[in-house]
Motif scaffolding. Structure first.
Motif, mmCIF file in Angstrom:
data_model
loop_
_atom_site.group_PDB
_atom_site.id
_atom_site.type_symbol
_atom_site.label_atom_id
_atom_site.label_comp_id
_atom_site.label_asym_id
_atom_site.label_seq_id
_atom_site.Cartn_x
_atom_site.Cartn_y
_atom_site.Cartn_z
ATOM 1 N N GLU A 15 0.816 -1.212 0.000
ATOM 2 C CA GLU A 15 0.000 0.000 0.000
ATOM 3 C C GLU A 15 0.853 1.268 0.000
ATOM 4 O O GLU A 15 0.531 2.245 -0.664
ATOM 5 N N VAL A 16 1.978 1.248 0.727
ATOM 6 C CA VAL A 16 2.802 2.445 0.884
ATOM 7 C C VAL A 16 3.972 2.489 -0.105
ATOM 8 O O VAL A 16 4.365 3.557 -0.550
ATOM 9 N N PHE A 17 4.518 1.315 -0.446
ATOM 10 C CA PHE A 17 5.671 1.297 -1.342
ATOM 11 C C PHE A 17 5.767 -0.011 -2.103
ATOM 12 O O PHE A 17 5.148 -1.009 -1.739
ATOM 13 N N ASP A 18 6.566 0.015 -3.161
ATOM 14 C CA ASP A 18 6.939 -1.176 -3.916
ATOM 15 C C ASP A 18 8.406 -1.450 -3.620
ATOM 16 O O ASP A 18 9.184 -0.526 -3.349
ATOM 17 N N LEU A 19 8.781 -2.721 -3.699
ATOM 18 C CA LEU A 19 10.140 -3.120 -3.398
ATOM 19 C C LEU A 19 10.610 -4.143 -4.419
ATOM 20 O O LEU A 19 9.941 -5.144 -4.651
ATOM 21 N N ALA A 20 11.740 -3.868 -5.045
ATOM 22 C CA ALA A 20 12.382 -4.822 -5.944
ATOM 23 C C ALA A 20 13.705 -5.221 -5.298
ATOM 24 O O ALA A 20 14.517 -4.358 -4.938
ATOM 25 N N GLU A 61 15.510 -1.746 -4.398
ATOM 26 C CA GLU A 61 14.995 -0.460 -4.866
ATOM 27 C C GLU A 61 13.590 -0.290 -4.304
ATOM 28 O O GLU A 61 12.711 -1.123 -4.535
ATOM 29 N N ILE A 62 13.406 0.791 -3.562
ATOM 30 C CA ILE A 62 12.129 1.077 -2.918
ATOM 31 C C ILE A 62 11.503 2.273 -3.629
ATOM 32 O O ILE A 62 12.143 3.313 -3.798
ATOM 33 N N THR A 63 10.248 2.106 -4.047
ATOM 34 C CA THR A 63 9.502 3.180 -4.694
ATOM 35 C C THR A 63 8.270 3.470 -3.846
ATOM 36 O O THR A 63 7.419 2.602 -3.682
ATOM 37 N N PHE A 64 8.205 4.674 -3.317
ATOM 38 C CA PHE A 64 7.100 5.049 -2.448
ATOM 39 C C PHE A 64 5.907 5.547 -3.252
ATOM 40 O O PHE A 64 6.065 6.185 -4.291
ATOM 41 N N HIS A 65 4.705 5.245 -2.753
ATOM 42 C CA HIS A 65 3.457 5.714 -3.355
ATOM 43 C C HIS A 65 3.018 6.986 -2.641
ATOM 44 O O HIS A 65 3.217 7.118 -1.442
ATOM 45 N N GLY A 66 2.386 7.851 -3.347
ATOM 46 C CA GLY A 66 1.788 9.028 -2.723
ATOM 47 C C GLY A 66 2.770 10.153 -2.493
ATOM 48 O O GLY A 66 3.984 9.947 -2.361
ATOM 49 N N LEU A 67 2.243 11.338 -2.429
ATOM 50 C CA LEU A 67 3.055 12.540 -2.293
ATOM 51 C C LEU A 67 3.688 12.664 -0.909
ATOM 52 O O LEU A 67 4.871 12.993 -0.795
ATOM 53 N N LEU A 68 2.928 12.395 0.150
ATOM 54 C CA LEU A 68 3.451 12.573 1.504
ATOM 55 C C LEU A 68 4.686 11.705 1.788
ATOM 56 O O LEU A 68 5.704 12.228 2.245
ATOM 57 N N PRO A 69 4.651 10.399 1.498
ATOM 58 C CA PRO A 69 5.866 9.605 1.734
ATOM 59 C C PRO A 69 7.054 10.095 0.902
ATOM 60 O O PRO A 69 8.183 10.114 1.382
ATOM 61 N N LYS A 70 6.797 10.530 -0.328
ATOM 62 C CA LYS A 70 7.886 11.022 -1.174
ATOM 63 C C LYS A 70 8.492 12.296 -0.600
ATOM 64 O O LYS A 70 9.712 12.471 -0.594
ATOM 65 N N ILE A 71 7.657 13.197 -0.094
ATOM 66 C CA ILE A 71 8.151 14.440 0.516
ATOM 67 C C ILE A 71 8.952 14.122 1.769
ATOM 68 O O ILE A 71 10.035 14.683 1.986
ATOM 69 N N MET A 72 8.448 13.203 2.585
ATOM 70 C CA MET A 72 9.150 12.830 3.817
ATOM 71 C C MET A 72 10.516 12.236 3.508
ATOM 72 O O MET A 72 11.491 12.522 4.205
ATOM 73 N N ILE A 73 10.601 11.420 2.462
ATOM 74 C CA ILE A 73 11.878 10.815 2.085
ATOM 75 C C ILE A 73 12.868 11.892 1.664
ATOM 76 O O ILE A 73 14.033 11.870 2.059
ATOM 77 N N VAL A 74 12.411 12.859 0.878
ATOM 78 C CA VAL A 74 13.297 13.939 0.436
ATOM 79 C C VAL A 74 13.794 14.739 1.640
ATOM 80 O O VAL A 74 14.986 15.029 1.753
ATOM 81 N N LEU A 75 12.901 15.077 2.552
ATOM 82 C CA LEU A 75 13.271 15.889 3.711
ATOM 83 C C LEU A 75 14.172 15.143 4.688
ATOM 84 O O LEU A 75 15.029 15.737 5.336
ATOM 85 N N MET A 76 13.967 13.865 4.810
ATOM 86 C CA MET A 76 14.701 13.076 5.805
ATOM 87 C C MET A 76 15.650 12.062 5.156
ATOM 88 O O MET A 76 16.029 11.084 5.789
ATOM 89 N N TYR A 77 16.049 12.303 3.924
ATOM 90 C CA TYR A 77 16.824 11.332 3.151
ATOM 91 C C TYR A 77 18.054 10.785 3.887
ATOM 92 O O TYR A 77 18.219 9.561 3.959
ATOM 93 N N PRO A 78 18.933 11.641 4.432
ATOM 94 C CA PRO A 78 20.124 11.074 5.102
ATOM 95 C C PRO A 78 19.765 10.121 6.239
ATOM 96 O O PRO A 78 20.365 9.060 6.389
ATOM 97 N N MET A 79 18.761 10.493 7.046
ATOM 98 C CA MET A 79 18.375 9.637 8.162
ATOM 99 C C MET A 79 17.728 8.347 7.657
ATOM 100 O O MET A 79 17.993 7.262 8.191
ATOM 101 N N VAL A 80 16.886 8.446 6.629
ATOM 102 C CA VAL A 80 16.227 7.258 6.074
ATOM 103 C C VAL A 80 17.266 6.299 5.505
ATOM 104 O O VAL A 80 17.201 5.084 5.731
ATOM 105 N N ILE A 81 18.236 6.813 4.775
ATOM 106 C CA ILE A 81 19.300 5.959 4.216
ATOM 107 C C ILE A 81 20.091 5.301 5.340
ATOM 108 O O ILE A 81 20.359 4.099 5.302
#
Length: 156
Positions: A83-88, A107-127
């Motif tokens: 529901e939230v992301f796809d994973l290969a 490779e993780i692909t997030f669905h929806g605008l909110l998860p994508k924005i959160m990933i961009v804002l918190m990218y170093p911590m998420v990685i």
């Protein structure tokens, strides 16, 4: 988001591949995995479909997947949709004498605008958190491979 992780395992390639595909031990090394079941199995494995359920912070996350590559003792890949992301995920194994090098590419692909924005804002911590989770889970996987056959993993 892409994550690659590699590690050397002091076990023969046949053993490592066997543990990798043994769904009876998957819960011991895949974080938060609660359920796994094949929905349809094909003769050559490619095209087989499955369902996984994860428990994340008290919430069940269901993912459906398909095996996209299967070369015994060398390569296994699948694609999962949730529901939230796809994973290969791809696992490549290389024989190093009596040891094995495992390389995992995800490779993780997030669905929806909110998860994508959160990933961009918190990218170093998420990685950092994602790499830590992969390092921890693959460390458990390595231990399962190196402990021999007493864990019940099927031999291929």
């Amino acid at each position: 988001m892409r994550i690659t992780y590699s590690l050397d395992i002091d076990a023969p390639i046949e053993r490592v591949f066997s543990v990798l595909l043994d769904d009876t031990v998957s819960k011991q090394w895949i974080p938060n995995l609660a359920e796994f079941e094949y929905l349809e199995e094909t003769d050559g494995k490619i095209g087989s479909t499955f369902r996984e359920v994860y428990n994340e912070r008290g919430k069940e996350i269901e993912m459906h997947g398909v095996i996209t590559a299967y070369e015994p003792h060398h390569h296994h890949a699948c694609e999962m949709t949730g529901e939230v992301f796809d994973l290969a995920v791809q696992y490549n194994l290389t024989e190093q004498g009596t040891a094995t090098t495992l390389c995992q590419n995800a490779e993780i692909t997030f669905h929806g605008l909110l998860p994508k924005i959160m990933i961009v804002l918190m990218y170093p911590m998420v990685i950092w958190m994602s790499k830590k989770q992969y390092r921890d889970s693959l460390g458990k996987f390595k231990a399962l491979c190196e402990q021999g056959t007493e864990n019940g993993a099927a031999e291929s």
